[in-house]
Design a protein around this motif. Structure first.
Motif, PDB file in Angstrom:
ATOM      1  N   ASP A  78       0.835  -1.204   0.000  1.00 31.13           N
ATOM      2  CA  ASP A  78       0.000   0.000   0.000  1.00 31.13           C
ATOM      3  C   ASP A  78       0.871   1.256   0.000  1.00 31.13           C
ATOM      4  N   LYS A  79       1.875   1.260   0.863  1.00 30.08           N
ATOM      5  CA  LYS A  79       2.745   2.433   0.975  1.00 30.08           C
ATOM      6  C   LYS A  79       3.471   2.716  -0.326  1.00 30.08           C
ATOM      7  N   VAL A  80       3.992   1.670  -0.941  1.00 31.91           N
ATOM      8  CA  VAL A  80       4.724   1.853  -2.197  1.00 31.91           C
ATOM      9  C   VAL A  80       3.791   2.380  -3.293  1.00 31.91           C
ATOM     10  N   GLN A  81       2.559   1.873  -3.343  1.00 31.00           N
ATOM     11  CA  GLN A  81       1.615   2.349  -4.351  1.00 31.00           C
ATOM     12  C   GLN A  81       1.242   3.814  -4.125  1.00 31.00           C
ATOM     13  N   ILE A  82       1.014   4.197  -2.873  1.00 37.28           N
ATOM     14  CA  ILE A  82       0.697   5.590  -2.561  1.00 37.28           C
ATOM     15  C   ILE A  82       1.862   6.493  -2.916  1.00 37.28           C
ATOM     16  N   LEU A  83       3.063   6.043  -2.619  1.00 37.50           N
ATOM     17  CA  LEU A  83       4.260   6.816  -2.947  1.00 37.50           C
ATOM     18  C   LEU A  83       4.424   6.942  -4.451  1.00 37.50           C
ATOM     19  N   SER A  84       4.111   5.881  -5.188  1.00 33.75           N
ATOM     20  CA  SER A  84       4.178   5.928  -6.654  1.00 33.75           C
ATOM     21  C   SER A  84       3.256   7.011  -7.205  1.00 33.75           C
ATOM     22  N   GLU A  85       2.053   7.070  -6.666  1.00 31.90           N
ATOM     23  CA  GLU A  85       1.090   8.071  -7.123  1.00 31.90           C
ATOM     24  C   GLU A  85       1.577   9.484  -6.827  1.00 31.90           C
ATOM     25  N   ALA A  86       2.201   9.671  -5.684  1.00 29.17           N
ATOM     26  CA  ALA A  86       2.699  11.000  -5.323  1.00 29.17           C
ATOM     27  C   ALA A  86       3.872  11.414  -6.191  1.00 29.17           C
ATOM     28  N   VAL A  87       4.763  10.474  -6.490  1.00 30.65           N
ATOM     29  CA  VAL A  87       5.963  10.776  -7.279  1.00 30.65           C
ATOM     30  C   VAL A  87       5.631  10.902  -8.763  1.00 30.65           C
ATOM     31  N   GLY A  88       4.577  10.203  -9.204  1.00 34.45           N
ATOM     32  CA  GLY A  88       4.165  10.301 -10.601  1.00 34.45           C
ATOM     33  C   GLY A  88       4.737   9.224 -11.495  1.00 34.45           C
ATOM     34  N   ARG A  89       5.249   8.160 -10.911  1.00 31.12           N
ATOM     35  CA  ARG A  89       5.712   7.021 -11.709  1.00 31.12           C
ATOM     36  C   ARG A  89       5.664   5.775 -10.838  1.00 31.12           C
ATOM     37  N   GLU A  90       5.586   4.635 -11.503  1.00 29.20           N
ATOM     38  CA  GLU A  90       5.475   3.386 -10.776  1.00 29.20           C
ATOM     39  C   GLU A  90       6.800   3.031 -10.098  1.00 29.20           C
ATOM     40  N   ILE A  91       6.733   2.717  -8.833  1.00 24.68           N
ATOM     41  CA  ILE A  91       7.900   2.277  -8.073  1.00 24.68           C
ATOM     42  C   ILE A  91       7.743   0.783  -7.824  1.00 24.68           C
ATOM     43  N   ALA A  92       8.749   0.024  -8.191  1.00 25.90           N
ATOM     44  CA  ALA A  92       8.685  -1.424  -8.014  1.00 25.90           C
ATOM     45  C   ALA A  92       8.954  -1.802  -6.562  1.00 25.90           C
ATOM     46  N   PHE A  93       8.324  -2.895  -6.144  1.00 24.36           N
ATOM     47  CA  PHE A  93       8.555  -3.433  -4.815  1.00 24.36           C
ATOM     48  C   PHE A  93       8.937  -4.897  -4.918  1.00 24.36           C
ATOM     49  N   VAL A  94      10.023  -5.266  -4.266  1.00 22.86           N
ATOM     50  CA  VAL A  94      10.487  -6.653  -4.220  1.00 22.86           C
ATOM     51  C   VAL A  94      10.513  -7.089  -2.764  1.00 22.86           C
ATOM     52  N   GLU A  95       9.735  -8.128  -2.467  1.00 20.35           N
ATOM     53  CA  GLU A  95       9.704  -8.617  -1.092  1.00 20.35           C
ATOM     54  C   GLU A  95      10.871  -9.580  -0.861  1.00 20.35           C
ATOM     55  N   LEU A  96      11.638  -9.291   0.172  1.00 17.89           N
ATOM     56  CA  LEU A  96      12.787 -10.115   0.524  1.00 17.89           C
ATOM     57  C   LEU A  96      12.407 -11.146   1.583  1.00 17.89           C
ATOM     58  N   THR A  97      13.110 -12.264   1.569  1.00 16.29           N
ATOM     59  CA  THR A  97      13.012 -13.178   2.702  1.00 16.29           C
ATOM     60  C   THR A  97      13.759 -12.551   3.879  1.00 16.29           C
ATOM     61  N   VAL A  98      13.559 -13.081   5.062  1.00 19.97           N
ATOM     62  CA  VAL A  98      14.275 -12.562   6.222  1.00 19.97           C
ATOM     63  C   VAL A  98      15.774 -12.698   6.022  1.00 19.97           C
ATOM     64  N   GLU A  99      16.203 -13.826   5.464  1.00 19.50           N
ATOM     65  CA  GLU A  99      17.639 -14.052   5.229  1.00 19.50           C
ATOM     66  C   GLU A  99      18.188 -13.037   4.226  1.00 19.50           C
ATOM     67  N   GLU A 100      17.437 -12.772   3.167  1.00 24.16           N
ATOM     68  CA  GLU A 100      17.874 -11.793   2.167  1.00 24.16           C
ATOM     69  C   GLU A 100      17.937 -10.388   2.778  1.00 24.16           C
ATOM     70  N   ALA A 101      16.972 -10.083   3.638  1.00 23.48           N
ATOM     71  CA  ALA A 101      16.969  -8.768   4.281  1.00 23.48           C
ATOM     72  C   ALA A 101      18.179  -8.622   5.192  1.00 23.48           C
ATOM     73  N   HIS A 102      18.499  -9.662   5.937  1.00 20.63           N
ATOM     74  CA  HIS A 102      19.669  -9.611   6.816  1.00 20.63           C
ATOM     75  C   HIS A 102      20.942  -9.378   6.009  1.00 20.63           C
ATOM     76  N   ALA A 103      21.059 -10.077   4.888  1.00 21.97           N
ATOM     77  CA  ALA A 103      22.247  -9.908   4.043  1.00 21.97           C
ATOM     78  C   ALA A 103      22.326  -8.488   3.494  1.00 21.97           C
ATOM     79  N   LYS A 104      21.195  -7.948   3.084  1.00 16.98           N
ATOM     80  CA  LYS A 104      21.147  -6.576   2.560  1.00 16.98           C
ATOM     81  C   LYS A 104      21.556  -5.580   3.639  1.00 16.98           C
ATOM     82  N   TRP A 105      20.981  -5.712   4.815  1.00 14.13           N
ATOM     83  CA  TRP A 105      21.271  -4.772   5.902  1.00 14.13           C
ATOM     84  C   TRP A 105      22.730  -4.849   6.334  1.00 14.13           C
ATOM     85  N   ARG A 106      23.268  -6.078   6.369  1.00 18.44           N
ATOM     86  CA  ARG A 106      24.684  -6.211   6.738  1.00 18.44           C
ATOM     87  C   ARG A 106      25.576  -5.562   5.683  1.00 18.44           C
TER      88      ARG A 106
END
Length: 274
Positions: A193-221
């Motif tokens: 929902d947040k990404v879609q609302i933000l897309s509308e405000a910015v004026g272009r589609e923003i993609a969203f990719v859902e990460l697994t917990v393990e992928e998120a940990h790797a990204k944050w590290r």
């Protein structure tokens, strides 16, 4: 009336200064900051000091009727070393009323205020809408997808100006002594929902990719995030407490107007993502 705002250059504190002025332009505002060169609105008095060093803030409490406190020290959200000393200084100076913005957890500052003669309202906001800019603005500007875990997580995220508006009313009008005020936005949103609302405000589609917990940990590290923060985020995002995903009527009850929506926040800050 003179009001001292601590954390006056922070996300909420800067909004408290603005909301107090909007509520009553005759209020004298004193802003506590560690930076003598801080930029604040015209007419705001600057008091240089640090809540982590009570001896530096004694003068800031002089001739003050009310104080907006934060219950943490600095950007690391560390515990205040002598909260009882701060409250004693405020009482000795004649402070009558306070609000306190909670950080990670309720702590000794709240306990010291509860034991004092100072009328105190305890502010407990949920997720800040402004976190979207902190986490995503650079990514969206670069044309990349927002990559986060827990895509279906629910949040009743709140506009920082609404936290400040509640604080301003409690400081000026009083009547909330001993009350814990949970402050939320007007709706419950998922990450998508947040990404879609933000897309509308910015004026272009923003993609969203859902990460697994393990992928998120790797990204944050890979971004240099400390393990303690990773653990905190995993718990906070993956197991959001009920109050974080339930709409409360606090903003409307205290201020007399509805809470601001994420769509309003996104429209106000769209340029940060372009």
């Amino acid at each position: 009336m003179r009001i001292l705002v601590t954390g006056a250059t922070g996300t909420v504190g800067s909004n408290v200064v603005e909301q107090l002025t909007a509520l009553d332009p005759t209020i004298q505002i004193r802003a506590l900051t560690r930076n003598a060169e801080a930029t604040l609105p015209a007419g705001v008095e600057i008091a240089v000091g640090d809540l982590a060093s009570p001896d530096t803030v004694a003068d800031a409490f002089k001739d003050v009727d009310a104080v907006h406190f934060i219950n943490f020290a600095g950007h690391g959200y560390g515990a205040l070393p002598d909260p009882a000393g701060l409250v004693a200084l405020a009482e000795a100076a004649g402070v009558r009323r306070a609000t306190v913005l909670g950080g990670v957890a309720t702590g000794p500052l709240e306990q010291a205020l509860a034991a004092s003669a100072i009328e105190t309202a305890y502010l407990h906001p949920v997720e800040f809408m402004s976190n979207a800019a902190m986490w995503w603005s650079a990514v969206v500007k670069a044309g990349e997808a927002i990559r986060e875990p827990f895509g279906d997580r629910l949040s009743a995220m709140v506009h920082p100006a609404d936290i400040a508006a509640v604080a301003a009313k409690a400081l000026v009008d009083g009547g909330y002594d001993g009350q814990s005020l949970v402050i939320t936005g007007p709706e419950v949103l998922t990450m998508q929902d947040k990404v879609q609302i933000l897309s509308e405000a910015v004026g272009r589609e923003i993609a969203f990719v859902e990460l697994t917990v393990e992928e998120a940990h790797a990204k944050w590290r890979s971004e240099g995030m400390p393990e303690g923060v990773i653990a905190f985020l995993t718990e906070a995002l993956g197991n959001t407490p009920e109050e974080g995903k339930t709409v409360a009527d606090t903003v409307e009850r205290v201020t007399g107007r509805p809470a601001r929506s994420f769509a309003e926040w996104a429209a106000e800050h769209a340029d940060a993502f372009r």
